[in-house]
Design a protein around this motif. Structure first.
Motif, PDB file in Angstrom:
ATOM      1  N   THR A  82      -0.766   7.167  -6.041  1.00 17.52           N
ATOM      2  CA  THR A  82      -2.189   7.372  -6.300  1.00 17.52           C
ATOM      3  C   THR A  82      -2.651   8.710  -5.732  1.00 17.52           C
ATOM      4  O   THR A  82      -3.337   9.487  -6.400  1.00 17.52           O
ATOM      5  CB  THR A  82      -3.003   6.219  -5.676  1.00 17.52           C
TER       6      THR A  82
ATOM      7  N   SER B 218      -3.859   0.456  -5.768  1.00 18.90           N
ATOM      8  CA  SER B 218      -3.956   0.187  -4.332  1.00 18.90           C
ATOM      9  C   SER B 218      -2.722  -0.477  -3.742  1.00 18.90           C
ATOM     10  O   SER B 218      -2.413  -0.297  -2.567  1.00 18.90           O
ATOM     11  CB  SER B 218      -5.166  -0.709  -4.054  1.00 18.90           C
TER      12      SER B 218
ATOM     13  N   SER C  81      -5.661   3.788   4.707  1.00 21.18           N
ATOM     14  CA  SER C  81      -5.216   2.929   3.603  1.00 21.18           C
ATOM     15  C   SER C  81      -6.371   2.137   2.993  1.00 21.18           C
ATOM     16  O   SER C  81      -6.226   0.967   2.621  1.00 21.18           O
ATOM     17  CB  SER C  81      -4.101   1.969   4.049  1.00 21.18           C
TER      18      SER C  81
ATOM     19  N   ALA D 124      -9.053   4.087  -2.925  1.00 20.17           N
ATOM     20  CA  ALA D 124      -7.935   4.195  -3.872  1.00 20.17           C
ATOM     21  C   ALA D 124      -8.446   3.980  -5.297  1.00 20.17           C
ATOM     22  O   ALA D 124      -8.066   4.699  -6.231  1.00 20.17           O
ATOM     23  CB  ALA D 124      -6.844   3.180  -3.537  1.00 20.17           C
TER      24      ALA D 124
ATOM     25  N   VAL E 182      -7.561   7.158   2.088  1.00 17.53           N
ATOM     26  CA  VAL E 182      -6.483   6.462   1.381  1.00 17.53           C
ATOM     27  C   VAL E 182      -5.165   6.544   2.136  1.00 17.53           C
ATOM     28  O   VAL E 182      -4.460   5.546   2.306  1.00 17.53           O
ATOM     29  CB  VAL E 182      -6.337   7.031  -0.050  1.00 17.53           C
TER      30      VAL E 182
ATOM     31  N   SER F 189       0.794  -1.240   0.000  1.00 16.53           N
ATOM     32  CA  SER F 189       0.000   0.000   0.000  1.00 16.53           C
ATOM     33  C   SER F 189       0.822   1.285   0.000  1.00 16.53           C
ATOM     34  O   SER F 189       0.239   2.374  -0.083  1.00 16.53           O
ATOM     35  CB  SER F 189      -0.948   0.016   1.205  1.00 16.53           C
TER      36      SER F 189
ATOM     37  N   LYS G  55       0.049   3.762  -2.670  1.00 17.87           N
ATOM     38  CA  LYS G  55      -0.968   4.817  -2.576  1.00 17.87           C
ATOM     39  C   LYS G  55      -0.362   6.219  -2.521  1.00 17.87           C
ATOM     40  O   LYS G  55      -1.092   7.204  -2.705  1.00 17.87           O
ATOM     41  CB  LYS G  55      -1.867   4.563  -1.376  1.00 17.87           C
TER      42      LYS G  55
ATOM     43  N   ASN H   7      -8.724   0.605   0.448  1.00 16.17           N
ATOM     44  CA  ASN H   7      -8.499   0.207  -0.945  1.00 16.17           C
ATOM     45  C   ASN H   7      -9.642   0.634  -1.869  1.00 16.17           C
ATOM     46  O   ASN H   7      -9.411   0.972  -3.032  1.00 16.17           O
ATOM     47  CB  ASN H   7      -8.297  -1.307  -1.032  1.00 16.17           C
TER      48      ASN H   7
END
Length: 430
Positions: free
Chosen positions: A73, A167, A126, A131, A122, A67, A70, A128
């Motif tokens: 992302t 993710s 965290s 994300a 996110v 993760s 991210k 998903n």
């Protein structure tokens, strides 16, 4: 005499007893300055301002980042959205159930969430599903967004990074048949983290002020807590965790101490009984990095390479030739000693001037010490004298002189012969 000898012995013993603790302290300081042993299989620390690598362990090995993906992302989301934007959950996004907000409240297609809360979900929790929501909202489709992630990786110079999803999940819930996972290196991830950290929105979300916060969906708050166990401790001002089967336990940390920013990366640490191994690894390399001092990479007078120079034997005309000249340093070059820098550090002459005549005479030149992401100018000398060029072409110069002498002699003989013939004709005339 015996009394004096006894007094000397007692004084010596007292001195040794007093100095022994000091010697032990010095030894302890030296031991503390050595690079720490950590559980993580790959790790790195980078000075955010200079890009210098302070600590490294297998930082070029490609691994799954879980993760910590991210961060990329979130960076793309921050570059394309504003905090007040409203996002809509789709059926596609709600297929993502592992570590997701839709496990904590009933979310239906069409439900709304703000961009600000999406960023919190996110980066702090965290989540998903959010994300993938980010990906759809920016790219139109998840596939388009993943392409944007890979394009951004190229823009940032992340040569060992490839993304498969937004993710970091190693089994993509929207494409479970795809056995490929996101791959990066500790070095690439550190560069990615620096880029994300420089974004004000991202930096604000991961800060200690958001250690405990909430997000709102359909008017109902959901309490979320940061997964960063180092947050707010010993200079840690943010970070991003990641845990997956192939990736192990991962963590990217951001530190600020005494006005100096350092980013840390630990990949594939063991989760352990308490889940704290990766955070303890991080604390070790962060402490080391703030106390580490540079060592000598090369000393003044060391030969650090050579350069191919071109010239014409007669300076301005003739066939172009090439000569190789050694390069030496005029000053010591310091660096952080680690496996990454040892493998990649170089000192080069990068100037476009490669003319041997103009560089002859052992002139001082500027060289470049560099490692990936960092460079500085250092002084050096190209060891080439004009006599070196003359010696290299001595036979040509001798041959040229002989030819010139022959030509001159011939010219003198021709002139004499012409003058002799003129005198003879004059005599006949008279």
């Amino acid at each position: 005499m015996k009394v004096k000898k006894l007094l000397k012995t007692l004084a010596l013993a007292l001195s040794v007893s007093l100095l022994a603790p000091l010697a032990n302290n010095v030894s302890a300081i030296e031991n503390n300055s050595s690079a720490p042993e950590i559980i993580g299989e790959s790790a790195i620390t980078m000075d955010v301002e200079t890009g210098e690598i302070i600590y490294s362990k297998n930082a070029d090995v490609k691994l799954s980042p879980a993760s910590t993906t991210k961060l990329m992302t979130a960076l793309l989301f921050a570059e394309n959205k504003s905090k007040a934007d409203i996002l809509t959950f789709s059926e596609n996004v709600l297929k993502v159930t592992e570590t997701s907000l839709n496990n904590y409240t009933s979310i239906k297609p069409g439900d709304k969430i703000s961009a600000e809360d999406t960023m919190k979900a996110v980066l702090i929790f965290s989540a998903n599903d959010t994300a993938y929501l980010m990906a759809e909202s920016v790219g139109g489709t998840v596939d388009n967004f993943v392409q944007m992630m890979n394009d951004k990786a190229k823009e940032l110079g992340l040569t060992d990074t490839v993304f498969q999803n937004p993710s970091g999940l190693e089994i993509d819930p929207l494409n479970p048949s795809n056995t490929e996972v996101n791959k990066t290196t500790a070095y690439d991830l550190a560069k990615m983290a620096v880029a994300a950290f420089q974004n004000e929105w991202v930096r604000e979300i991961i800060s200690p002020s958001n250690a405990n916060t909430s997000v709102t969906i359909n008017g109902a708050p959901i309490i979320i807590e940061s997964r960063n166990k180092n947050l707010g401790k010993n200079g840690n001002i943010g970070g991003k965790t990641g845990t997956e089967e192939l990736a192990g336990h991962c963590f990217v940390g951001f530190y600020e101490r005494d006005g100096r920013d350092v980013v840390t990366v630990v990949l594939k640490s063991e989760y352990g009984a308490t889940g704290l191994n990766v955070f303890e690894d991080t604390e070790k390399i962060a402490n080391y990095s703030y106390s580490a001092e540079k060592e000598t990479f090369k000393k003044a007078g060391d030969e650090v390479g050579s350069v191919n120079l071109t010239y014409k034997a007669f300076k301005f005309f003739g066939t172009e030739k090439e000569i190789t000249a050694p390069i030496t340093l005029n000053e010591d070059v310091q660096y952080y000693k680690n496996d990454f820098n040892d493998a990649k550090a170089s000192i080069t002459y990068a100037n476009n001037n490669k003319d041997a005549w103009s560089l002859s005479g052992n002139k001082e030149v500027m060289l470049t010490y560099s490692t990936p992401g960092y460079s500085m100018d250092v002084k050096g000398t190209i060891n080439l004298s004009k006599m070196d060029l003359i010696k290299t072409n001595l036979s040509l110069y001798i041959l040229s002189i002989v030819i010139i002498v022959i030509i001159v002699v011939l010219l003198v003989l021709i002139i004499r012969l012409i003058n002799t013939n003129k005198r003879r004709r004059r005599r006949r005339y008279y």
